[in-house]
Design an enzyme around this catalytic site. Structure first.
Site, short mmCIF file in Angstrom:
data_model
loop_
_atom_site.label_atom_id
_atom_site.label_comp_id
_atom_site.label_asym_id
_atom_site.label_seq_id
_atom_site.Cartn_x
_atom_site.Cartn_y
_atom_site.Cartn_z
N GLY A 1 7.47 2.73 0.29
CA GLY A 1 6.59 1.72 -0.32
C GLY A 1 7.02 1.38 -1.73
O GLY A 1 7.05 0.21 -2.11
N TYR B 1 0.91 10.95 15.54
CA TYR B 1 1.62 10.04 14.62
C TYR B 1 2.28 8.92 15.43
O TYR B 1 2.12 7.73 15.11
CB TYR B 1 2.67 10.83 13.83
CG TYR B 1 3.56 9.96 12.97
CD1 TYR B 1 3.08 9.40 11.79
CD2 TYR B 1 4.90 9.71 13.32
CE1 TYR B 1 3.90 8.61 10.99
CE2 TYR B 1 5.72 8.93 12.52
CZ TYR B 1 5.21 8.37 11.36
OH TYR B 1 6.02 7.58 10.57
N GLY C 1 8.41 6.85 -2.31
CA GLY C 1 8.93 6.65 -0.97
C GLY C 1 9.31 5.22 -0.63
O GLY C 1 9.69 4.42 -1.51
N THR D 1 0.84 -1.20 0.00
CA THR D 1 0.00 0.00 0.00
C THR D 1 0.88 1.26 0.00
O THR D 1 2.01 1.22 0.50
CB THR D 1 -0.96 0.03 1.21
OG1 THR D 1 -0.20 0.11 2.41
CG2 THR D 1 -1.85 -1.20 1.24
P1 NAD Z 1 5.82 9.18 1.42
O1 NAD Z 1 4.97 10.34 1.81
O2 NAD Z 1 7.12 9.44 0.73
O3 NAD Z 1 4.97 8.15 0.56
C1 NAD Z 1 3.73 7.75 1.05
C2 NAD Z 1 2.99 6.96 0.00
O4 NAD Z 1 1.71 6.61 0.55
C3 NAD Z 1 2.72 7.76 -1.24
O5 NAD Z 1 2.81 6.88 -2.35
C4 NAD Z 1 1.25 8.23 -1.04
O6 NAD Z 1 0.59 8.45 -2.25
C5 NAD Z 1 0.70 7.02 -0.32
N1 NAD Z 1 -0.49 7.28 0.47
C6 NAD Z 1 -0.66 8.19 1.45
N2 NAD Z 1 -1.92 8.12 1.93
C7 NAD Z 1 -2.53 7.13 1.25
C8 NAD Z 1 -3.84 6.59 1.27
N3 NAD Z 1 -4.76 7.06 2.11
N4 NAD Z 1 -4.15 5.57 0.43
C9 NAD Z 1 -3.23 5.10 -0.44
N5 NAD Z 1 -1.97 5.58 -0.51
C10 NAD Z 1 -1.64 6.58 0.31
O7 NAD Z 1 6.02 8.37 2.78
P2 NAD Z 1 7.24 7.51 3.35
O8 NAD Z 1 8.13 8.42 4.10
O9 NAD Z 1 7.79 6.64 2.29
O10 NAD Z 1 6.47 6.62 4.46
C11 NAD Z 1 6.00 5.32 4.19
C12 NAD Z 1 5.71 4.63 5.52
O11 NAD Z 1 6.91 4.56 6.29
C13 NAD Z 1 4.69 5.39 6.38
O12 NAD Z 1 3.85 4.46 7.04
C14 NAD Z 1 5.57 6.11 7.39
O13 NAD Z 1 4.90 6.36 8.59
C15 NAD Z 1 6.69 5.11 7.57
N6 NAD Z 1 7.92 5.69 8.08
C16 NAD Z 1 8.58 6.65 7.37
C17 NAD Z 1 9.77 7.16 7.88
C18 NAD Z 1 10.56 8.21 7.15
O14 NAD Z 1 11.43 8.83 7.75
N7 NAD Z 1 10.32 8.41 5.88
C19 NAD Z 1 10.27 6.72 9.11
C20 NAD Z 1 9.57 5.74 9.79
C21 NAD Z 1 8.41 5.23 9.26
#
Ligand code: NAD
Length: 262
Positions: free
Chosen positions: A20, A152, A18, A13
């Protein structure tokens, strides 16, 4: 190491960018048939261009019941899901007294309920087929609740409980359910955040990064943002049959940010 993912169907998902996207690309590189997901058809189509032929994309908002149901329906038409990565997640820094109910609800819908709904729909098939992987992308913020975004952090703690609770249903099967806790990782979402905060303080990304790890995440042993590939490498191993003995665990890929040996 051959991760033996040929023929497995993996749904990730929030994978149009990012962490994912990096996970979905890594799973595809190991031979899995991936289904990527984002909210708009355009973002899904654009992202799909980087994936091997035979990959699929479904536009659906996993932060709503209808969106999650539509995603399950579309993905089950492709085939039985072997690997579910609950990655979609959102964050927004806001002082606790200023976070209204609507923001709490929104974060829980996207970060927690998406995983509840998709796991509830897909776990029974995995158990019946006696193989499956459910992986929650939580965060080190699940343990180190950030003062600047308590909602968060709490949503990420909830994912750890959810993951462990669901894992109880896998006893004696070859299905595993785990949570991964990345630390600060340079995804597109974080890049935007870093560049806008850096610009406000007249700092380049490098200057901001050095300052961030000195003052905001001083316990990080890595002292830099992880790359999305560094997180994806671990998730791909965890998704593979090689990780059969890892179940019900919360596993850190946080560059040592959580100051605890276990
Ligand atoms: P990002 O913002 O770069 O990418 C997020 C992705 O999720 C995008 O493709 C966006 O379109 C999609 N998205 C958001 N809401 C959505 C929804 N309601 N339905 C479908 N798609 C949706 O985020 P990221 O930094 O890659 O984070 C990904 C995961 O990793 C998240 O759960 C975040 O909490 C976790 N995380 C990130 C970090 C970090 O530093 N980047 C650290 C720890 C955990």
């Amino acid at each position: 190491m051959d991760l033996s993912l040929d023929g497995k169907i993996a749904l990730v998902t929030g994978s149009t960018k990012g962490i994912g996207k990096a996970i979905a690309l890594a799973l595809a590189a190991e031979g899995a048939t991936v289904v990527i997901n984002g909210r708009s058809q355009q973002s899904v189509d654009e992202a799909l261009a980087s994936f091997p032929k035979g990959s699929h994309g479904v536009a659906a908002d996993v932060g709503t019941g209808e969106g999650a149901a539509a995603l399950v329906k579309a993905v089950e038409a492709i085939g039985p899901v072997d690997i579910l990565v609950n990655n979609a997640g959102i964050f927004e820094p806001k002082e606790f007294p200023e976070i209204p109910d609507a923001d709490w609800t929104k974060l829980f819908e996207v970060n927690v309920m998406s995983g509840v709904r998709l796991s509830r729909a897909l776990l029974p098939g995995m158990i019946a087929r006696n193989w499956g992987r459910i992986i929650f992308i939580a965060s080190e913020s699940a343990i180190n609740i950030p003062q600047e975004m308590v909602h968060y952090g709490v949503s990420k703690t909830a994912q750890l409980g959810l993951s462990r609770g669901i894992a109880e249903y896998t006893k004696g099967t070859a299905v595993t359910v785990n949570a991964v806790l990345p630390g600060p990782t340079l995804s597109e979402g974080v890049e935007d955040f870093v560049d806008s905060l850096g610009a406000q303080h007249g700092q380049s990304r490098t200057e901001f990064e050095a300052e961030f790890f000195k003052t905001v995440r001083p316990t990080s042993l890595l002292q830099r943002f992880a790359t999305t590939d560094e997180v994806a490498n671990f998730v791909t191993f965890l998704a593979s049959p090689r990780a059969a003995a890892i179940n019900g665990a919360a596993l850190r890929v946080d560059g040592g940010t959580v100051k605890s040996a276990f």
